[in-house]
Each structure stands twice: as structure tokens, then as C-alpha cells.
Design a protein around this motif. Structure first.
Motif, PDB file in Angstrom:
ATOM      1  N   GLU A  19      44.484  36.422  38.849  1.00  0.00           N
ATOM      2  CA  GLU A  19      44.314  35.446  38.245  1.00  0.00           C
ATOM      3  C   GLU A  19      42.957  35.465  39.855  1.00  0.00           C
ATOM      4  OE1 GLU A  19      41.394  33.308  36.200  1.00  0.00           O
ATOM      5  OE2 GLU A  19      43.173  33.994  35.348  1.00  0.00           O
ATOM      6  N   SER A  20      43.749  34.610  40.621  1.00  0.00           N
ATOM      7  CA  SER A  20      42.564  34.576  41.467  1.00  0.00           C
ATOM      8  C   SER A  20      41.435  36.513  42.219  1.00  0.00           C
ATOM      9  CB  SER A  20      43.499  34.988  43.035  1.00  0.00           C
ATOM     10  OG  SER A  20      44.169  32.917  42.947  1.00  0.00           O
ATOM     11  N   MET A  21      42.214  37.068  41.740  1.00  0.00           N
ATOM     12  CA  MET A  21      41.144  38.502  42.036  1.00  0.00           C
ATOM     13  C   MET A  21      40.815  39.527  41.342  1.00  0.00           C
ATOM     14  SD  MET A  21      43.173  39.143  44.861  1.00  0.00           S
ATOM     15  CE  MET A  21      42.253  41.029  45.614  1.00  0.00           C
ATOM     16  N   LYS A  22      40.654  38.632  39.907  1.00  0.00           N
ATOM     17  CA  LYS A  22      38.971  38.488  38.489  1.00  0.00           C
ATOM     18  C   LYS A  22      38.181  38.400  39.494  1.00  0.00           C
ATOM     19  CE  LYS A  22      42.171  38.079  34.455  1.00  0.00           C
ATOM     20  NZ  LYS A  22      41.962  37.236  33.345  1.00  0.00           N
ATOM     21  N   GLY A  23      37.819  39.303  39.159  1.00  0.00           N
ATOM     22  CA  GLY A  23      35.986  39.141  39.885  1.00  0.00           C
ATOM     23  C   GLY A  23      35.982  39.768  40.776  1.00  0.00           C
ATOM     24  N   VAL A  24      37.006  40.168  41.567  1.00  0.00           N
ATOM     25  CA  VAL A  24      36.861  40.020  43.132  1.00  0.00           C
ATOM     26  C   VAL A  24      36.432  41.624  43.655  1.00  0.00           C
ATOM     27  CG1 VAL A  24      37.436  40.454  45.459  1.00  0.00           C
ATOM     28  CG2 VAL A  24      37.864  38.434  43.800  1.00  0.00           C
ATOM     29  N   LYS A  25      35.850  42.117  43.976  1.00  0.00           N
ATOM     30  CA  LYS A  25      34.917  43.885  44.398  1.00  0.00           C
ATOM     31  C   LYS A  25      36.275  44.177  45.269  1.00  0.00           C
ATOM     32  CE  LYS A  25      32.231  47.221  44.751  1.00  0.00           C
ATOM     33  NZ  LYS A  25      29.924  47.415  44.808  1.00  0.00           N
ATOM     34  N   PRO A  26      36.585  45.542  45.025  1.00  0.00           N
ATOM     35  CA  PRO A  26      38.159  45.779  46.102  1.00  0.00           C
ATOM     36  C   PRO A  26      36.957  46.526  46.929  1.00  0.00           C
ATOM     37  CG  PRO A  26      38.985  46.797  44.164  1.00  0.00           C
ATOM     38  CD  PRO A  26      37.065  46.310  43.315  1.00  0.00           C
ATOM     39  N   GLU A  27      37.392  46.551  48.499  1.00  0.00           N
ATOM     40  CA  GLU A  27      36.551  47.000  49.983  1.00  0.00           C
ATOM     41  C   GLU A  27      37.153  48.403  50.006  1.00  0.00           C
ATOM     42  OE1 GLU A  27      37.640  44.326  52.822  1.00  0.00           O
ATOM     43  OE2 GLU A  27      36.550  42.779  51.741  1.00  0.00           O
ATOM     44  N   PRO A  28      36.182  49.327  50.331  1.00  0.00           N
ATOM     45  CA  PRO A  28      36.443  50.521  50.319  1.00  0.00           C
ATOM     46  C   PRO A  28      38.491  50.226  51.469  1.00  0.00           C
ATOM     47  CG  PRO A  28      34.552  50.453  51.304  1.00  0.00           C
ATOM     48  CD  PRO A  28      35.047  48.954  50.829  1.00  0.00           C
ATOM     49  N   ALA A  29      39.466  51.208  50.995  1.00  0.00           N
ATOM     50  CA  ALA A  29      40.880  51.044  51.984  1.00  0.00           C
ATOM     51  C   ALA A  29      41.210  51.971  52.327  1.00  0.00           C
ATOM     52  CB  ALA A  29      41.735  50.348  50.722  1.00  0.00           C
ATOM     53  N   VAL A  30      41.526  51.838  53.409  1.00  0.00           N
ATOM     54  CA  VAL A  30      42.136  53.052  54.102  1.00  0.00           C
ATOM     55  C   VAL A  30      43.745  52.380  54.487  1.00  0.00           C
ATOM     56  CG1 VAL A  30      42.575  55.215  55.798  1.00  0.00           C
ATOM     57  CG2 VAL A  30      40.340  54.607  54.358  1.00  0.00           C
ATOM     58  N   GLY A  31      44.918  52.729  54.453  1.00  0.00           N
ATOM     59  CA  GLY A  31      45.538  52.260  55.037  1.00  0.00           C
ATOM     60  C   GLY A  31      46.729  51.719  53.680  1.00  0.00           C
TER      61      GLY A  31
END
Length: 98
Positions: A19-31
Motif C-alpha cells: 500500500e505504501s509503494m502504490k503510486g511511487v515510481k521506481p527510481e533507476p536501480a543498480v544493485g
């Protein structure tokens, strides 16, 4: 489930994290990344959203341990695999250094 992150106790649930992560756009992830739904989020981004703490206050290991206990998949993604950040990979991968 009770988790301690950056010396502070948190009562986290899998549904609460989703629920907390709904609507949060993922940042570019390496690692290190956490798979929430069909998206891969950097571990520090998830920790910041869930705990409302500054990213410098906690370690990746603390958040990975908590997310794993809650049943989320945690992976390590290399720069070459980062071409599709919103889709999880089918198998866990490891970072290779030369």
C-alpha cells in the motif's frame, strides 16, 4: 511483524508495504532491489518510503532483512540488466565485477 531499522522499531506488514509503494515510481536501480508487485524498487527507496527516514540513516542490509522476512523477493541487479527496471527478472541475479 516487528522490525528494527536504524535503531527504531516498526510494525510492518506485507500489505502495508504494498500500500505504501502504490503510486511511487521506481527510481533507476543498480544493485540491491526489492520486487513489490511487478516493479523493482531500489532497497533504499523502499526503506525511505516505509520508514519515513532519510536514506542515510539505515543500511541496505536492514531493509533487505525486513523485506525478506515479510516475503518480498530481493535481488541484485547489474547495470547491463537494468534495461527494464519495472519488470522483475525470472531468477535472482548477482552483480559481476571485472
Amino acid at each position: 511483524m516487528r522490525c528494527v531499522i536504524a535503531r527504531f522499531p516498526f510494525e510492518l506488514t506485507k500489505a502495508g508495504v504494498i500500500e505504501s509503494m502504490k503510486g511511487v515510481k521506481p527510481e533507476p536501480a543498480v544493485g540491491d532491489v526489492v520486487v513489490v508487485g511487478r516493479r523493482q524498487y531500489p532497497v533504499k527507496q523502499v526503506g525511505e518510503v516505509v520508514t519515513r527516514q532519510d536514506r542515510r540513516d539505515f543500511s541496505v542490509g536492514e531493509v533487505v532483512r525486513a523485506m525478506t522476512k515479510l516475503g518480498f523477493t530481493c535481488l541484485t541487479v547489474s547495470a547491463a540488466e537494468q534495461s527494464s527496471p519495472s519488470e522483475p527478472t525470472s531468477a535472482p541475479t548477482t552483480e559481476t565485477t571485472f
